[in-house]
Design a protein around this motif. Structure first.
Motif, short mmCIF file in Angstrom:
data_model
loop_
_atom_site.label_atom_id
_atom_site.label_comp_id
_atom_site.label_asym_id
_atom_site.label_seq_id
_atom_site.Cartn_x
_atom_site.Cartn_y
_atom_site.Cartn_z
N GLU A 160 20.23 34.08 -7.92
CA GLU A 160 19.35 33.16 -8.43
C GLU A 160 17.80 34.03 -8.64
OE1 GLU A 160 19.01 29.72 -6.05
OE2 GLU A 160 21.10 29.06 -6.44
N ARG A 162 14.49 32.34 -8.88
CA ARG A 162 13.71 30.99 -8.81
C ARG A 162 12.32 31.25 -8.91
NH1 ARG A 162 15.87 26.55 -6.67
NH2 ARG A 162 18.16 26.77 -6.04
N SER A 231 19.57 31.77 -14.75
CA SER A 231 17.94 31.18 -14.38
C SER A 231 17.31 30.90 -15.63
CB SER A 231 17.43 32.16 -13.57
OG SER A 231 18.10 32.58 -12.16
N LEU A 294 20.49 27.32 -13.49
CA LEU A 294 19.38 27.08 -12.62
C LEU A 294 18.31 26.79 -13.42
CD1 LEU A 294 18.45 27.19 -9.62
CD2 LEU A 294 17.67 29.61 -10.09
#
Length: 332
Positions: A160, A162, A231, A294
């Motif tokens: 991921e 983020r 993402s 995500l």
């Protein structure tokens, strides 16, 4: 059969053969190349252009598509359209920076405020004219017709992303532009250049850890198999540009040039919006396949780093880039 009847039949036959020869001589078929599959937004745009060109010319001008990099990578097809070995080519504006560095302005991060803004920019007459002037100032052997899209670009990896800290020291495959070579290292990433066709294997083997593109490109090239987490950064527009070879352009009559340009204009009216429709459909399919999308990405770190770089990069690229960046920002 009388001699008169025989003579008439022979005359009619000869005339028919002659007319067929004239029709054949007047019919032209052009090569149209792009590096994505036929099912991509590139393929949709190529279909619209080819159909309209055939309609406008009453079947005397047509295209033969070479999808999926059959005639080479984008950098290679750009060279071939300049030499006249390919007639039409649809490529990313990022990769077109290999023949006009100022086109890297369209690769600046976070200058497109979402899908609606991107579509408005790509169909804006002032933007299209400015882009055409930019290419004409530098590019030899090819003439820009119009702009297109493949959506917005997101990062995809096995992990991921983020926030900006998550990309530090990550090996990311990027398009070979000054823009990408400046911005991704500013985020802390390690950049790797390679043709698009090598991305799948490179992600699989670890030559790169991350890549970036739109949902549709990611899906139809099955990159999710080797990088199953997308993402949603929407950091960059996935813009494209349609070129015609100067060799072809010079061979056309004024009327034929109008047909070609009209077909391109008609493509531009529908292709960018269709590309974003395809993006929505692709995202839904990816989620059904179990791909993790995500959305909880903190973009603020990326944006704060990229914002002061935007104007500097545009100035470094040149006056056309500065003008285009201003136009993009002012499209409401």
């Amino acid at each position: 059969m009388s001699r008169t009847t025989s003579f008439i039949r022979m005359t009619v036959l000869s005339l028919g053969v002659a007319l067929a020869g004239v029709a054949t001589a007047q019919t032209k078929q052009f090569s149209f190349a792009y590096d994505q599959p036929k099912t991509s937004a590139y393929g949709f745009g190529a279909d619209v252009f080819g159909k309209r060109l055939s309609e406008l010319s009453k079947g005397t001008l047509s295209t033969n598509q070479y999808a999926g990099a059959q005639l080479g990578s984008e950098a290679q097809t750009l060279q071939k359209v300049q030499t006249g070995d390919i007639d039409f080519v649809l490529v990313s504006t990022a990769n077109s920076s290999t023949i006009q560095p100022e086109s890297g302005v369209f690769s600046l991060h976070f200058i497109f405020r979402g899908p609606e803004h991107a579509v408005k920019v790509l169909t804006d007459p002032q933007v299209i004219t400015a882009m055409r002037d930019m290419y004409a100032s530098k590019v030899k052997g090819a003439h820009m017709l119009t702009l297109g899209s493949q959506g917005l670009r997101n990062l995809y990896c096995k992990k991921e992303i983020r926030n900006v800290a998550d990309i530090k020291n990550v090996k990311v495959r990027v398009q070979a532009t000054v823009t990408e070579d400046t911005l991704f290292p500013a985020y802390g990433a390690q950049i790797v250049h390679m043709p698009f066709g090598e991305v799948y294997t490179s992600l699989q083997t670890g030559v790169v850890e991350c890549a970036e593109n739109g949902y549709t490109v990611y899906m139809i090239n099955k990159h999710y198999e080797v990088a199953p987490i997308m993402s949603v950064t929407e950091h960059e527009a996935n813009n494209s540009v349609l070129f015609v070879s100067d060799k072809v352009w010079a061979s056309l009559t004024d009327e034929q040039k109008k047909w070609v340009q009209q077909a391109a204009d008609d493509m531009n009216k529908v292709q960018p919006a269709k590309a974003f429709e395809m993006e929505k459909e692709s995202r839904a399919r990816l989620e059904k396949l179990g791909v993790k999308i995500l959305t909880a990405v903190d973009k603020s770190g990326f944006e704060s780093i990229s914002k002061p770089i935007q104007d500097k990069l545009a100035r470094d690229l040149g006056p056309n880039a500065v003008k285009i960046l201003d136009l993009v920002r002012n499209v409401k």
